[in-house]
Design an enzyme around this catalytic site. Sequence first.
Site, PDB file in Angstrom:
ATOM      1  NE  ARG A 211      -0.477   1.962  -3.979  1.00 27.06           N
ATOM      2  CZ  ARG A 211      -0.739   1.063  -4.902  1.00 27.06           C
ATOM      3  NH1 ARG A 211       0.224   0.636  -5.707  1.00 27.06           N
ATOM      4  NH2 ARG A 211      -1.942   0.573  -5.027  1.00 27.06           N
TER       5      ARG A 211
ATOM      6  CD  GLU B  92      -6.787   0.246  -5.624  1.00 24.91           C
ATOM      7  OE1 GLU B  92      -5.613   0.458  -5.943  1.00 24.91           O
ATOM      8  OE2 GLU B  92      -7.390  -0.790  -5.931  1.00 24.91           O
TER       9      GLU B  92
ATOM     10  NE  ARG C 297       1.918   0.453 -10.440  1.00 20.32           N
ATOM     11  CZ  ARG C 297       0.995  -0.041  -9.622  1.00 20.32           C
ATOM     12  NH1 ARG C 297      -0.260   0.377  -9.700  1.00 20.32           N
ATOM     13  NH2 ARG C 297       1.316  -0.943  -8.725  1.00 20.32           N
TER      14      ARG C 297
ATOM     15  CG  HIS D 219       1.070  -1.644  -1.369  1.00 20.19           C
ATOM     16  ND1 HIS D 219       0.342  -1.613  -0.208  1.00 20.19           N
ATOM     17  CD2 HIS D 219       0.163  -1.626  -2.372  1.00 20.19           C
ATOM     18  CE1 HIS D 219      -0.942  -1.577  -0.503  1.00 20.19           C
ATOM     19  NE2 HIS D 219      -1.084  -1.578  -1.819  1.00 20.19           N
TER      20      HIS D 219
ATOM     21  CG  HIS E 234       3.359  -2.625  -4.782  1.00 23.12           C
ATOM     22  ND1 HIS E 234       2.811  -3.870  -4.614  1.00 23.12           N
ATOM     23  CD2 HIS E 234       2.436  -1.892  -5.466  1.00 23.12           C
ATOM     24  CE1 HIS E 234       1.606  -3.902  -5.168  1.00 23.12           C
ATOM     25  NE2 HIS E 234       1.365  -2.721  -5.712  1.00 23.12           N
TER      26      HIS E 234
HETATM   27  C1  SIN Z   1      -3.394  -2.869  -4.226  1.00 22.73           C
HETATM   28  O1  SIN Z   1      -4.328  -3.636  -4.368  1.00 22.73           O
HETATM   29  O2  SIN Z   1      -3.286  -2.099  -3.277  1.00 22.73           O
HETATM   30  C2  SIN Z   1      -2.305  -2.885  -5.254  1.00 22.73           C
HETATM   31  C3  SIN Z   1      -2.847  -2.445  -6.531  1.00 22.73           C
HETATM   32  C4  SIN Z   1      -1.828  -1.688  -7.306  1.00 22.73           C
HETATM   33  O3  SIN Z   1      -0.657  -1.696  -6.968  1.00 22.73           O
HETATM   34  O4  SIN Z   1      -2.205  -1.032  -8.257  1.00 22.73           O
END
Ligand code: SIN
Length: 513
Positions: free
Chosen positions: A267, A112, A359, A221, A324
Amino acid sequence: MPQADVIIVGGGLASLMTAYCLHEHKNVIIFTKTKPEESNSWLAQGGVAAALSEQDHWSYHYEDTLVAGAYHNDELAVEVLVQEGPKRLLQLIEAGLRFDADESGRFHLGKEGAHGQRRILHAGGDQTGKAIVSFLLEKLRGRVTIIENERITDLIVHHGRCVGVRTKKSAYYANAVVLSTGGCGTLYSFSSNAPTVTGDGIALAYRAGAAVTDMEFIQFHPTMLYVNGKAVGLISEAVRGEGAVLITEDGKRLMEHVHPQQDLAPRDVVARAIHGEIVKGHRIYLDISMIPNFAERFPTIAGMCESYGVCIENGKLPVVPGAHFLMGGIVVDLWGETTVPGLYAVGEAACTGVHGANRLASNSLLEGIVFGARVAEALRNEGQTAFAADGAKELNTNPFEKPLPTKEEIQTMMMQHVGIVRDEQSLTTAKEWFEQFSIAELVNADLGSLDEEEMTIVCMLITGWLITTSALERTESRGGHYRLDHPHEVEQWRKRRLERRKDELVAKIGGRR
Ligand code: SIN
């Protein structure tokens, strides 16, 4: 007089983990204003980040967390998270928790934003939160009391110590109270959060005199599914981790020249890039056409698209950023203790400083697991407290009878004036708007006469005002707090800090990286 050793407020992962690690030692009552299945944890798609692969090391995870957090992190808290995380996860796996793995048992590790390694464990494809919460609920069945649909209206503080909670029905006393009520995403009209997440714990703690901090750091997000002018649900960053890219209306890559990590940049960077296009009246899409078996890997997202009539076969999902995660919250030490004796906080409601200004993806379920276990450890050693419940202090006996705004008005104000980008003018407009609702009075008044909806609005008002005034005070851009009137400091600051930190890190871990 109902009594427990420990009362936990909230029914998400951090709450359940605390109870799981505590129930053999203490009598625990969990209160949730709805039920655990309506928490943010239950909705969590992405996964849990942990340095478990052979190529990975906690120090890499540590550094990625600091870079995403714009070096605003409490470094000790980050060390605790990344070092204890793998250990706690392996304990849960040993107790029967299952993550997605191949036939030989090797975990499918996802990637991610802002992670330098594949290190995201997931379960049921994109149903990680649901899998962990269900597992813990099963373990806790019959072992702790879970009281659903009962909202805490106040913390009871006696001689400066938190000794219990008050609900509409009764007062409940305990040696310790743990707030695990999540963040405040629903203060914004575009949000990935469960509708229940309205800043309740932060407002309760603030009313009880606990310190809160870093409220200006709100993470948006980047990719919420956008249908008919609304952000209707999260499209996990794991989708971009599998190769999906953000594209403009004419099919150009949005992130190509914005950041070296492109679609997997932190993000705040991706959300701002999308926001910049949207305010110009453009649409942004997530191109998923290169992901084979999308519906199998991401069943929740595929189901959501179907239910809103968005065809995944077209390979283009319309997206918009949504609130988010709150990086700030109730000030706690590394064992979850707040500034009010007897009161603890854990999970998103708490601020250990672990997330800094922004975060790192999939660090929040990990936070709930690691710090939930630590709060439990602290409470196991907590002795009995002698208190006189009869003398418990009321906040104030003056009922609050002034008019309140609607939830939607608060959400619109926050989205427009305290959103992805802010400046002094927008924040001042919001501050003045909040203050017409007598925030100081709300913080001290007796709210006992308010109904459920009014209580929610009061929590949203107090929390929204805290975010706004904190954002006004921080005259720099950093992570989730971007000031249009102070835009450039971050880059210089980031570079200076990055160079210094790299040297420190190399010295600390003996050049292991
Ligand atoms: C996501 O699945 O993109 C959110 C996961 C997160 O906020 O850590």
